[in-house]
Design an enzyme around this catalytic site. Structure first.
Site, PDB file in Angstrom:
ATOM      1  N   CYS A 117      13.002 -17.606  38.970  1.00  0.00           N
ATOM      2  CA  CYS A 117      14.049 -17.771  39.978  1.00  0.00           C
ATOM      3  C   CYS A 117      13.442 -18.439  41.210  1.00  0.00           C
ATOM      4  CB  CYS A 117      14.696 -16.474  40.411  1.00  0.00           C
ATOM      5  SG  CYS A 117      15.503 -15.594  39.096  1.00  0.00           S
ATOM      6  N   ARG A 143      11.524 -23.106  38.133  1.00  0.00           N
ATOM      7  CA  ARG A 143      11.299 -21.656  38.135  1.00  0.00           C
ATOM      8  C   ARG A 143      12.373 -20.901  37.357  1.00  0.00           C
ATOM      9  NH1 ARG A 143       7.750 -20.097  42.149  1.00  0.00           N
ATOM     10  NH2 ARG A 143       8.609 -18.005  42.040  1.00  0.00           N
ATOM     11  N   TRP A 203      16.734 -17.504  36.571  1.00  0.00           N
ATOM     12  CA  TRP A 203      16.258 -17.259  35.212  1.00  0.00           C
ATOM     13  C   TRP A 203      16.704 -15.836  34.899  1.00  0.00           C
ATOM     14  CZ3 TRP A 203      12.879 -13.883  32.664  1.00  0.00           C
ATOM     15  CH2 TRP A 203      12.508 -14.279  31.365  1.00  0.00           C
ATOM     16  N   ASN A 263      14.698 -12.755  43.930  1.00  0.00           N
ATOM     17  CA  ASN A 263      13.803 -13.086  42.824  1.00  0.00           C
ATOM     18  C   ASN A 263      12.977 -11.837  42.550  1.00  0.00           C
ATOM     19  OD1 ASN A 263      11.892 -14.172  41.078  1.00  0.00           O
ATOM     20  ND2 ASN A 263      10.724 -15.177  42.697  1.00  0.00           N
ATOM     21  N   GLY A 264      13.000 -11.342  41.317  1.00  0.00           N
ATOM     22  CA  GLY A 264      12.250 -10.120  40.992  1.00  0.00           C
ATOM     23  C   GLY A 264      13.127  -9.201  40.162  1.00  0.00           C
ATOM     24  N   GLU A 272      -3.174 -23.475  21.067  1.00  0.00           N
ATOM     25  CA  GLU A 272      -2.512 -24.156  22.179  1.00  0.00           C
ATOM     26  C   GLU A 272      -1.586 -25.267  21.661  1.00  0.00           C
ATOM     27  OE1 GLU A 272      -1.936 -23.522  25.081  1.00  0.00           O
ATOM     28  OE2 GLU A 272      -1.533 -25.395  26.105  1.00  0.00           O
ATOM     29  N   LYS A 310       2.432 -25.402  22.313  1.00  0.00           N
ATOM     30  CA  LYS A 310       3.104 -26.552  22.932  1.00  0.00           C
ATOM     31  C   LYS A 310       4.253 -27.017  22.042  1.00  0.00           C
ATOM     32  CE  LYS A 310       1.898 -26.211  26.110  1.00  0.00           C
ATOM     33  NZ  LYS A 310       0.901 -25.577  26.923  1.00  0.00           N
ATOM     34  N   GLU A 343       7.224 -24.457  21.989  1.00  0.00           N
ATOM     35  CA  GLU A 343       7.996 -24.219  23.209  1.00  0.00           C
ATOM     36  C   GLU A 343       8.844 -25.407  23.637  1.00  0.00           C
ATOM     37  OE1 GLU A 343       4.281 -24.355  26.335  1.00  0.00           O
ATOM     38  OE2 GLU A 343       6.061 -23.341  27.023  1.00  0.00           O
ATOM     39  N   HIS A 360      -6.474 -16.388   3.052  1.00  0.00           N
ATOM     40  CA  HIS A 360      -6.201 -14.946   3.151  1.00  0.00           C
ATOM     41  C   HIS A 360      -4.720 -14.682   3.376  1.00  0.00           C
ATOM     42  CE1 HIS A 360     -10.445 -14.145   3.001  1.00  0.00           C
ATOM     43  NE2 HIS A 360     -10.629 -15.085   3.914  1.00  0.00           N
ATOM     44  N   LYS A 407       9.012 -21.531  34.578  1.00  0.00           N
ATOM     45  CA  LYS A 407       7.615 -21.868  34.832  1.00  0.00           C
ATOM     46  C   LYS A 407       6.767 -20.663  35.238  1.00  0.00           C
ATOM     47  CE  LYS A 407       4.250 -24.808  35.320  1.00  0.00           C
ATOM     48  NZ  LYS A 407       3.656 -25.294  34.068  1.00  0.00           N
TER      49      LYS A 407
HETATM   50  C1  F6R Z   1       2.858 -22.420  28.119  1.00  0.00           C
HETATM   51  C2  F6R Z   1       2.807 -21.844  29.453  1.00  0.00           C
HETATM   52  C3  F6R Z   1       2.716 -20.373  29.585  1.00  0.00           C
HETATM   53  C4  F6R Z   1       1.826 -19.983  30.758  1.00  0.00           C
HETATM   54  C5  F6R Z   1       1.881 -18.462  30.981  1.00  0.00           C
HETATM   55  C6  F6R Z   1       0.933 -18.017  32.076  1.00  0.00           C
HETATM   56  O1  F6R Z   1       2.902 -23.823  28.155  1.00  0.00           O
HETATM   57  O2  F6R Z   1       2.871 -22.535  30.435  1.00  0.00           O
HETATM   58  O3  F6R Z   1       2.279 -19.771  28.409  1.00  0.00           O
HETATM   59  O4  F6R Z   1       0.527 -20.401  30.496  1.00  0.00           O
HETATM   60  O5  F6R Z   1       3.179 -18.090  31.312  1.00  0.00           O
HETATM   61  O6  F6R Z   1       1.236 -18.623  33.286  1.00  0.00           O
HETATM   62  P1  F6R Z   1       0.160 -18.723  34.443  1.00  0.00           P
HETATM   63  O7  F6R Z   1      -0.935 -19.602  33.980  1.00  0.00           O
HETATM   64  O8  F6R Z   1       0.917 -19.309  35.603  1.00  0.00           O
HETATM   65  O9  F6R Z   1      -0.299 -17.332  34.720  1.00  0.00           O
END
Ligand code: F6R
Length: 608
Positions: free
Chosen positions: A2, A27, A72, A97-98, A481, A485, A488, A504, A603
Site C-alpha cells: 500500500c 507498492r 494491496w 498501510n499495515g 531465482e 522470476k 511471478e 529422486h 513490491k
Molecule cells: C521476487 C521478489 C520478492 C522479494 C521479497 C523480499 O522477485 O522481489 O521475492 O525479494 O519480497 O523483499 P525485500 O528484498 O525487499 O526484503
C-alpha cells in the site's frame, strides 16, 4: 504494501496526490482512492482499477488538503467499497498501510456504539475510533493519539477532518512514512519517490511518531507524546531514476541498469587497493573478530542471494553459514549462538517478516547484526549495527532484478573481508578477486547482449504451463531465482531442482511438453551436470542450456544452447542470473501479462 501520499498546501493538491500515487503504485495496485476537503466537506473518489482510472474519475476534484492511497488488499477483496480512504460519519477520513490485528474486537465495540461499517477492511475501525474521540471535543491530534493507543498491529496513517482544512495528522509504527517539506506546504508519503516532483527535503519518521502538519509548520511527537525534532534531509534520489525513459517496462530498464548498479555498489572497493572491514561500518572489524558463524535471514529473491552466499562463505572464508527464510525462522525454536553474525538481506528494508526475524534473533541474544539493503533510511538498516548499502537505485518493477545482483556483490565482499580477516586470503588472491570485481560490470554488459536471442527463445514458452530449472552447487540458487522470476511475471508454474535430485522424483514430470532450463557454468560440477542433462534428454525433455564457453555442450535436436560469453569463476552466479531474468521478461511479454505489476503481488511486503 500500500502507498500513502498526502498534502496540505495553498494550491490544489489533487495533481500532487495523483502523481504521488502513480509513483507509489508498485507498492500495491488493486484499487486507489483520494479524499480532499472542499467547502467544509470531504470529497472522496475511489476506483478499483489503477491510478489512471482514479485520475479520470477525479478530473473535477479540487482541494487544498488531501490524502490518497493505492492498495494491496489484506482485509477484504479488492473493490471500491474496500478502497481507501475510509470515512467516519462524513467527517474523518483515513488512509492506512499495515494491519490492525485487534480490528474485530474494535469493530464490534464501535458497532455497539452506533458506528456503521461500510467496508470489510481493518482500516475502517481507525476512522471510527478517531471520530469517537474527536466527537468529544478533543483536537484532531489528540483524537488520533488517543486512538493509536488502542490499536494493536502495524500502521502508517494519514488523517484529515472535514472541519479542519489546514491540518493533516499522520503517524507510523511498523510501516514506513516520511514528511516532505516544501515552501509553505507539507506532504506525507510512504517513500520519497512520490514527492520528488514537489520537494527533496524530507524527514524520516521514527517508530511511534505522530505528526501534526499545517501549511506553514509541522510538529512531531514521539511515542511518549513528547515534542521532538527530527533532522530534515535532502534526498539524493534522482527524478530520472524513477522514470521509464526509453524502456517498455521498469523490469527491462532495471535488468539493463545492472552494470551501473554493480559498478556503484562496488565503487569504494574497486577504487582501492585492498579490502577493509570498514565498508560494513565502523565497528565491523571488532565484530568480525568476535564471530564464529553467519546466520542469514531474508525472504524471496533476497533469500536466494543468501543461499549463494552460503557457498562463498563456507568455501572461501571457511565460516559456517546458515540461511533461513525469515517467515519460518521467526516462529521456530532455534538454538541461538551469540557469536553468530546475523545478516539480513533486503531490497526494501521494509519486509515485515525479515524485520520480525531480526527482532526475534536479537531477543534470543544475537547482538552482531548486519543489514545488506538497498534503502539507506529503511527500518532494517536502522535496526542493525553494521550495514552495507547496495547502490542499485530505486527498483520499481515488482520482480527483483538489479537488487539481487547487487546483493550478491555485497555478499561476495563480505566473504572476501571475512576470508582476509581469518587468514584465508593471500595478498595475491585478494588482488585477483579485486581485478575480477572491477571487470564484473563489463562482463554483465556482455551477457546483456544475449537479449535478442533470448527474446526469440521465449516464443517457445508462450504455450507452456510448466518449466523445470536445474542448477548445481553455487548455481542451484540461481535456478531457484530463475524459476521464481518466470512464475511471478509469466504465471507459468516453474520449479527448480539441484540437477542431481532429478532422479529422486521430479524426473517423472519430464516429457516432450516440459521445458528444462539449465544453468551450465564451466565449473567443477560440469561433467555431473552433463549426465543429468542426458537423463532429461533420454526422456524426451526439451533442454534450454545457458552454457559457458568450452563446456562442449552442443546444440542438437531438443537441445537449445545459449552461449554465455565467459566463465566468471566465483562470480559466475551473477552472470548466469541475467539471461534467466531476460527469459522471464520475454516470456511474460509473449503471454501479455502485466510485467511490472504481476497479479496478486506488490513490491514491498510490509505485512506478515
Ligand atoms: C521476487 C521478489 C520478492 C522479494 C521479497 C523480499 O522477485 O522481489 O521475492 O525479494 O519480497 O523483499 P525485500 O528484498 O525487499 O526484503
Amino acid at each position: 504494501m500500500c502507498g500513502i501520499v498526502g498534502a496540505v498546501a495553498q494550491r490544489n493538491v489533487v495533481p500532487i496526490l495523483l502523481e504521488g500515487l502513480q509513483r507509489l503504485e508498485y507498492r500495491g495496485y488493486d484499487s486507489a482512492g483520494l479524499v480532499v476537503v472542499h467547502d467544509g466537506k470531504l470529497e472522496r473518489v475511489r476506483s478499483t482499477g489503477r491510478v489512471v482510472d482514479l485520475t479520470e474519475k477525479s478530473a473535477t476534484t479540487q482541494g487544498h488538503i488531501g490524502i490518497a492511497h493505492t492498495r494491496w488488499a489484506t482485509h477484504g477483496v479488492p473493490s471500491e467499497r474496500n478502497a481507501h480512504p475510509h470515512i467516519s460519519k462524513n467527517h474523518i477520513a483515513v488512509v492506512h498501510n499495515g494491519i490492525i490485528e485487534n480490528y474485530e474486537e474494535l469493530r464490534s465495540r464501535l458497532t455497539t456504539a452506533g458506528y456503521e461499517f461500510t467496508s470489510d477492511t481493518d482500516t475502517e475501525v481507525i476512522a471510527h475510533l478517531i471520530h469517537s474521540h474527536y466527537a468529544h471535543g478533543t483536537s484532531l491530534l489528540a483524537a488520533t493519539q488517543a486512538s493509536l493507543t488502542e490499536l494493536v498491529g502495524a500502521y502508517a496513517i494519514g488523517v484529515i477532518a472535514a472541519d479542519n482544512p489546514d491540518q493533516l495528522i499522520c503517524a507510523r509504527r511498523g510501516s514506513p512514512l516520511l514528511l516532505g517539506v516544501g515552501i509553505d506546504e507539507h506532504f506525507i508519503a510512504s517513500d520519497v519517490s512520490a514527492l520528488l516532483p514537489v520537494t527533496r527535503k524530507v524527514v524520516y519518521l521514527e517508530e511511534g511518531d505522530v505528526v501534526e502538519l499545517g501549511r506553514l509548520a509541522y510538529q512531531i511527537f514521539d511515542a511518549t507524546g513528547a515534542r521532538v525534532e527530527r533532522a530534515v534531509q535532502t534526498s539524493e534520489m534522482s527524478n530520472e531514476s524513477v522514470q521509464l525513459g526509453e524502456y517498455t517496462h521498469y523490469m527491462q530498464k532495471e535488468i539493463h541498469e545492472q552494470p551501473q548498479a554493480l559498478a556503484d555498489t562496488l565503487e569504494s572497493v574497486c577504487n582501492s587497493q585492498s579490502l577493509v572491514p570498514g565498508i560494513f561500518g565502523a565497528e565491523a572489524a571488532a565484530t568480525f573478530a568476535d564471530i564464529n558463524s553467519i546466520l542469514i535471514l531474508a525472504c524471496g529473491t533476497s533469500h536466494h542471494a543468501g543461499l549463494v552466499a552460503k557457498f562463498w562463505l563456507e568455501e572461501i572464508a571457511g565460516i559456517t553459514c546458515n540461511v533461513e527464510i525469515a517467515s519460518e525462522y521467526r516462529y521456530r525454536t532455534s538454538v541461538p549462538n551469540p557469536k553468530s553474525l546475523v545478516v539480513v538481506i533486503s531490497q526494501s528494508g521494509e519486509t515485515a517478516d525479515t524485520q520480525a526475524a531480526l527482532n526475534h534473533a536479537k531477543s534470543l541474544g544475537h547482538g552482531h547484526t548486519l543489514a545488506i539493503c538497498n534503502v539507506a533510511e529503511s527500518a532494517l538498516v536502522r535496526l542493525c549495527k553494521l550495514r552495507m548499502l547496495t547502490r542499485a537505485g530505486p527498483e520499481i518493477g515488482v520482480a527483483s532484478t538489479k537488487a539481487f545482483t547487487t546483493q550478491l556483490a555485497a555478499l561476495f565482499l563480505l566473504t572476501l573481508v571475512l576470508a582476509k580477516q581469518r587468514g584465508r586470503l593471500t595478498a595475491e588472491q585478494e588482488q585477483q578477486h579485486l581485478h575480477e570485481l572491477r571487470h564484473l560490470p563489463s562482463a554483465v554488459q556482455k551477457v546483456l547482449e544475449l537479449e535478442p536471442q533470448i527474446a526469440m527463445l521465449a516464443v517457445k514458452f508462450a504455450n507452456k504451463h510448466n518449466a523445470l530449472f536445474l542448477g548445481r552447487g553455487l548455481h542451484y540458487p540461481i535456478a531457484l531465482e530463475g524459476a521464481l522470476k518466470l512464475k511471478e511475471i509469466s504465471y507459468i508454474h516453474a520449479e527448480a531442482y539441484p540437477a542431481g535430485e532429478l532422479k529422486h522424483g521430479p524426473l517423472a514430470l519430464v516429457d516432450k511438453d516440459m521445458p528444462v532450463i539449465s544453468v551450465a557454468p564451466n565449473d567443477a560440477l560440469l561433467e555431473k551436470l552433463k549426465s543429468n542433462l542426458q537423463e532429461v534428454r533420454a526422456r524426451g525433455g526439451e533442454l534450454y542450456v545457458f552454457a559457458d564457453a568450452n563446456t562442449h555442450i552442443h546444440a542438437a535436436d531438443g537441445i537449445h544452447i545459449m552461449q554465455m560469453p565467459e566463465h566468471a569463476g566465483y562470480l559466475s552466479p551473477i552472470l548466469h542470473t541475467i539471461p534467466l531474468q531476460l527469459l522471464a521478461y520475454y516470456v511474460a511479454l509473449q503471454k501479455g501479462t502485466d510485467v511490472d505489476k504481476p497479479r496478486n503481488l506488490a513490491k514491498s511486503v510490509t505485512v506478515e
